[in-house]
Scaffold this motif. Structure first.
Motif, PDB file in Angstrom:
ATOM      1  N   ALA A 118       0.725  -1.514   0.045  1.00 55.68           N
ATOM      2  CA  ALA A 118      -0.042  -0.098   0.060  1.00 55.68           C
ATOM      3  C   ALA A 118       0.979   1.463  -0.059  1.00 55.68           C
ATOM      4  O   ALA A 118       1.943   1.295   0.337  1.00 55.68           O
ATOM      5  CB  ALA A 118      -0.834   0.057   1.311  1.00 55.68           C
ATOM      6  N   SER A 119       0.318   2.040  -0.657  1.00 53.07           N
ATOM      7  CA  SER A 119       1.131   3.437  -0.637  1.00 53.07           C
ATOM      8  C   SER A 119       0.095   4.551   0.414  1.00 53.07           C
ATOM      9  O   SER A 119      -0.965   4.834   0.352  1.00 53.07           O
ATOM     10  CB  SER A 119       0.807   4.421  -1.871  1.00 53.07           C
ATOM     11  OG  SER A 119       1.242   3.571  -2.989  1.00 53.07           O
ATOM     12  N   LEU A 120       0.937   4.924   1.506  1.00 47.06           N
ATOM     13  CA  LEU A 120       0.306   5.486   2.718  1.00 47.06           C
ATOM     14  C   LEU A 120       0.581   7.086   2.487  1.00 47.06           C
ATOM     15  O   LEU A 120       1.894   7.831   2.598  1.00 47.06           O
ATOM     16  CB  LEU A 120       1.083   5.143   3.897  1.00 47.06           C
ATOM     17  CG  LEU A 120       0.985   3.641   4.142  1.00 47.06           C
ATOM     18  CD1 LEU A 120       1.427   3.352   5.694  1.00 47.06           C
ATOM     19  CD2 LEU A 120      -0.404   3.007   4.258  1.00 47.06           C
ATOM     20  N   TYR A 156       3.604   3.164  14.911  1.00 45.92           N
ATOM     21  CA  TYR A 156       2.484   2.449  14.218  1.00 45.92           C
ATOM     22  C   TYR A 156       2.810   2.128  12.865  1.00 45.92           C
ATOM     23  O   TYR A 156       2.953   1.090  12.178  1.00 45.92           O
ATOM     24  CB  TYR A 156       1.137   3.022  14.330  1.00 45.92           C
ATOM     25  CG  TYR A 156      -0.031   2.220  13.660  1.00 45.92           C
ATOM     26  CD1 TYR A 156      -0.752   1.538  14.337  1.00 45.92           C
ATOM     27  CD2 TYR A 156      -0.239   2.902  12.573  1.00 45.92           C
ATOM     28  CE1 TYR A 156      -1.700   0.805  13.595  1.00 45.92           C
ATOM     29  CE2 TYR A 156      -1.198   2.450  11.633  1.00 45.92           C
ATOM     30  CZ  TYR A 156      -2.199   1.306  12.039  1.00 45.92           C
ATOM     31  OH  TYR A 156      -2.956   0.726  11.553  1.00 45.92           O
ATOM     32  N   PHE A 157       3.688   3.443  12.250  1.00 47.09           N
ATOM     33  CA  PHE A 157       3.816   3.406  11.079  1.00 47.09           C
ATOM     34  C   PHE A 157       5.174   2.845  10.580  1.00 47.09           C
ATOM     35  O   PHE A 157       5.594   2.096   9.645  1.00 47.09           O
ATOM     36  CB  PHE A 157       3.789   4.703  10.317  1.00 47.09           C
ATOM     37  CG  PHE A 157       2.517   5.346  10.413  1.00 47.09           C
ATOM     38  CD1 PHE A 157       1.497   4.969   9.347  1.00 47.09           C
ATOM     39  CD2 PHE A 157       1.899   6.289  11.235  1.00 47.09           C
ATOM     40  CE1 PHE A 157       0.144   5.208   9.289  1.00 47.09           C
ATOM     41  CE2 PHE A 157       0.650   6.555  11.539  1.00 47.09           C
ATOM     42  CZ  PHE A 157      -0.148   6.404  10.340  1.00 47.09           C
ATOM     43  N   HIS A 158       6.141   2.929  11.704  1.00 40.95           N
ATOM     44  CA  HIS A 158       7.422   2.448  11.549  1.00 40.95           C
ATOM     45  C   HIS A 158       7.222   0.903  11.513  1.00 40.95           C
ATOM     46  O   HIS A 158       8.078   0.048  10.700  1.00 40.95           O
ATOM     47  CB  HIS A 158       8.346   2.702  12.757  1.00 40.95           C
ATOM     48  CG  HIS A 158       9.226   4.150  12.649  1.00 40.95           C
ATOM     49  ND1 HIS A 158      10.064   4.322  11.638  1.00 40.95           N
ATOM     50  CD2 HIS A 158       8.717   5.238  13.048  1.00 40.95           C
ATOM     51  CE1 HIS A 158      10.540   5.508  11.770  1.00 40.95           C
ATOM     52  NE2 HIS A 158       9.624   6.026  12.651  1.00 40.95           N
ATOM     53  N   GLY A 175       6.427  -4.619   6.609  1.00 41.52           N
ATOM     54  CA  GLY A 175       5.505  -4.887   5.593  1.00 41.52           C
ATOM     55  C   GLY A 175       6.010  -4.481   4.179  1.00 41.52           C
ATOM     56  O   GLY A 175       7.172  -4.426   4.026  1.00 41.52           O
ATOM     57  N   ARG A 176       5.185  -3.996   3.403  1.00 49.02           N
ATOM     58  CA  ARG A 176       5.337  -3.620   2.016  1.00 49.02           C
ATOM     59  C   ARG A 176       4.701  -2.172   1.401  1.00 49.02           C
ATOM     60  O   ARG A 176       4.531  -1.858   0.499  1.00 49.02           O
ATOM     61  CB  ARG A 176       5.008  -4.660   1.053  1.00 49.02           C
ATOM     62  CG  ARG A 176       5.476  -6.082   1.085  1.00 49.02           C
ATOM     63  CD  ARG A 176       4.880  -6.781  -0.178  1.00 49.02           C
ATOM     64  NE  ARG A 176       5.341  -6.495  -1.366  1.00 49.02           N
ATOM     65  CZ  ARG A 176       4.661  -6.851  -2.409  1.00 49.02           C
ATOM     66  NH1 ARG A 176       3.720  -7.737  -2.414  1.00 49.02           N
ATOM     67  NH2 ARG A 176       5.174  -6.436  -3.669  1.00 49.02           N
ATOM     68  N   VAL A 177       4.622  -1.448   2.628  1.00 46.09           N
ATOM     69  CA  VAL A 177       4.114  -0.136   2.446  1.00 46.09           C
ATOM     70  C   VAL A 177       5.202   0.917   2.097  1.00 46.09           C
ATOM     71  O   VAL A 177       6.304   0.723   2.421  1.00 46.09           O
ATOM     72  CB  VAL A 177       3.233   0.476   3.604  1.00 46.09           C
ATOM     73  CG1 VAL A 177       2.257  -0.791   3.880  1.00 46.09           C
ATOM     74  CG2 VAL A 177       4.113   0.705   4.855  1.00 46.09           C
ATOM     75  N   ARG A 178       4.950   1.978   1.428  1.00 48.90           N
ATOM     76  CA  ARG A 178       5.624   3.091   1.103  1.00 48.90           C
ATOM     77  C   ARG A 178       4.957   4.638   1.860  1.00 48.90           C
ATOM     78  O   ARG A 178       3.909   4.748   1.368  1.00 48.90           O
ATOM     79  CB  ARG A 178       6.216   3.482  -0.109  1.00 48.90           C
ATOM     80  CG  ARG A 178       6.881   1.999  -0.883  1.00 48.90           C
ATOM     81  CD  ARG A 178       8.087   1.867  -0.239  1.00 48.90           C
ATOM     82  NE  ARG A 178       9.305   2.971  -0.264  1.00 48.90           N
ATOM     83  CZ  ARG A 178       9.905   2.744  -1.276  1.00 48.90           C
ATOM     84  NH1 ARG A 178       9.843   1.782  -2.278  1.00 48.90           N
ATOM     85  NH2 ARG A 178      10.957   3.605  -1.485  1.00 48.90           N
ATOM     86  N   VAL A 179       5.453   5.319   2.426  1.00 50.83           N
ATOM     87  CA  VAL A 179       5.206   6.652   2.885  1.00 50.83           C
ATOM     88  C   VAL A 179       4.974   7.663   1.598  1.00 50.83           C
ATOM     89  O   VAL A 179       6.296   7.780   1.388  1.00 50.83           O
ATOM     90  CB  VAL A 179       5.923   6.902   4.118  1.00 50.83           C
ATOM     91  CG1 VAL A 179       5.229   8.423   4.657  1.00 50.83           C
ATOM     92  CG2 VAL A 179       5.380   6.443   5.358  1.00 50.83           C
ATOM     93  N   PRO A 184       2.763  -2.196  -5.963  1.00 47.05           N
ATOM     94  CA  PRO A 184       3.386  -0.941  -5.443  1.00 47.05           C
ATOM     95  C   PRO A 184       3.362   0.196  -6.392  1.00 47.05           C
ATOM     96  O   PRO A 184       3.919   0.180  -7.509  1.00 47.05           O
ATOM     97  CB  PRO A 184       4.810  -1.074  -4.952  1.00 47.05           C
ATOM     98  CG  PRO A 184       5.118  -2.449  -6.069  1.00 47.05           C
ATOM     99  CD  PRO A 184       3.951  -3.162  -6.320  1.00 47.05           C
ATOM    100  N   LEU A 185       2.632   1.212  -6.245  1.00 41.37           N
ATOM    101  CA  LEU A 185       2.241   2.410  -7.173  1.00 41.37           C
ATOM    102  C   LEU A 185       3.350   3.017  -7.591  1.00 41.37           C
ATOM    103  O   LEU A 185       3.581   3.335  -8.702  1.00 41.37           O
ATOM    104  CB  LEU A 185       1.120   3.250  -6.423  1.00 41.37           C
ATOM    105  CG  LEU A 185       0.829   4.653  -7.235  1.00 41.37           C
ATOM    106  CD1 LEU A 185       0.157   4.163  -8.684  1.00 41.37           C
ATOM    107  CD2 LEU A 185      -0.247   5.415  -6.314  1.00 41.37           C
TER     108      LEU A 185
END
Length: 225
Positions: free
Chosen positions: A74-76, A89-91, A97-101, A218-219
Motif C-alpha cells: 500500500a501507498s500511505l 505504528y507506521f515504523h 510490511g510492503r508499504v511506502r510513505v 506498489p504504485l
C-alpha cells in the motif's frame, strides 16, 4: 573616429543581437521545474490495482495486522501530525510490511487556495518531515480533496514528487454510507482512509481485486520518472 562615437556605434550594433536572442530563446527554458503528470489510474496491461490510504489519524491495530499478514503493497499518503504522537505504528508497517510513505501535505489544505509559496511550504514541509522521521523521502504527492492546479504540478516536482496522484475509486466507508462496489480494472487506484472502518474497507477492496483477477502492486514502481 572619436572614442565616444565608436562606443555609440558598438552599442547600436549590439541592441539588435540582444533582441534577437530574446526572441529566439525557447519558451520552455524559463519553465522550471517541469510540471509533474497527474495520475488517476495507471496505464498497464499487468493484472494489478493500487491500494492507497490517506491521512493517518486513526491507528487501527487490526488494519495494520491485515496489511502485514497479507503483505499488501500500500501507498500511505500521510500527514506529519498524524504520526507525530505514535510514529511506531507506521515504523512497524515500514519495517515489516510492503508499504511506502508518500506526501499528503502538512496541514491538508485545498492547495488551489494557496499561492506558490504556500503550496511549496505544504508539500516540501511534509517531504522534509517524512524524510526526517522515516529516512525515505516521498515520491508521490496526493493533493488534499484531489484539488490541484498548474502550480501544484510544478510544486510537486520541486518538492521531489514524480507525479500528482488522485484516484479511480474512493472505497472509504463514511458513517453509515458504503460506496458502491465498482468493477475494478487493471491500473485502477483505490482510495481508502485511516479511519474506524479501514480494516473492513481493506478487506472489501482486496476481495474486489481478487474477484477481478487483480493483485495489489506498489504504485511508486509503476509511475515513471
Amino acid at each position: 573616429m572619436s572614442r565616444p562615437r565608436l562606443r555609440r556605434l558598438v552599442r547600436a550594433a549590439l541592441v539588435p543581437l540582444a533582441l534577437l536572442g530574446a526572441v529566439t530563446t525557447p519558451a520552455h527554458a524559463t519553465e522550471w521545474p517541469p510540471p509533474a503528470p497527474v495520475v488517476s489510474r495507471v496505464e498497464t496491461t499487468d493484472p494489478v490495482v493500487f491500494i492507497t490510504i490517506d491521512d493517518g489519524w486513526f491507528h487501527d491495530p487490526a488494519a495494520a495486522e491485515l496489511l502485514l499478514d497479507r503483505r499488501v503493497p500500500a501507498s500511505l499518503f500521510l500527514l506529519p501530525g498524524a504520526y507525530s504522537y505514535d510514529s511506531a505504528y507506521f515504523h512497524r508497517l515500514l519495517d515489516h510490511g510492503r508499504v511506502r510513505v508518500e506526501n499528503h501535505t502538512v496541514g491538508h489544505p485545498d492547495l488551489t487556495s494557496l499561492d506558490g509559496a504556500g503550496q511549496r511550504a505544504e508539500a516540501c514541509g511534509a517531504r522534509d518531515a517524512h524524510l526526517a522521521e522515516f529516512g525515505d523521502g516521498p515520491r508521490l504527492l496526493r493533493p488534499p480533496y484531489g484539488a490541484y492546479d498548474a502550480t501544484t504540478r510544478t510544486t510537486a516536482r520541486a518538492c521531489g514528487a514524480k507525479a500528482v496522484v488522485t484516484w479511480t475509486y474512493d472505497l472509504t466507508t463514511w458513517g453509515q454510507w458504503t460506496p458502491p462496489a465498482p468493477g475494478l480494472k487493471a491500473g485502477d487506484i483505490i482510495l481508502l482512509h485511516f479511519n474506524e472502518t479501514l480494516e473492513q474497507d481493506l478487506e472489501r477492496a482486496l476481495a474486489l481485486a481478487d474477484a477481478a483477477g487483480l493483485e495489489p502492486a506498489p504504485l511508486r514502481e509503476y509511475v515513471p520518472e
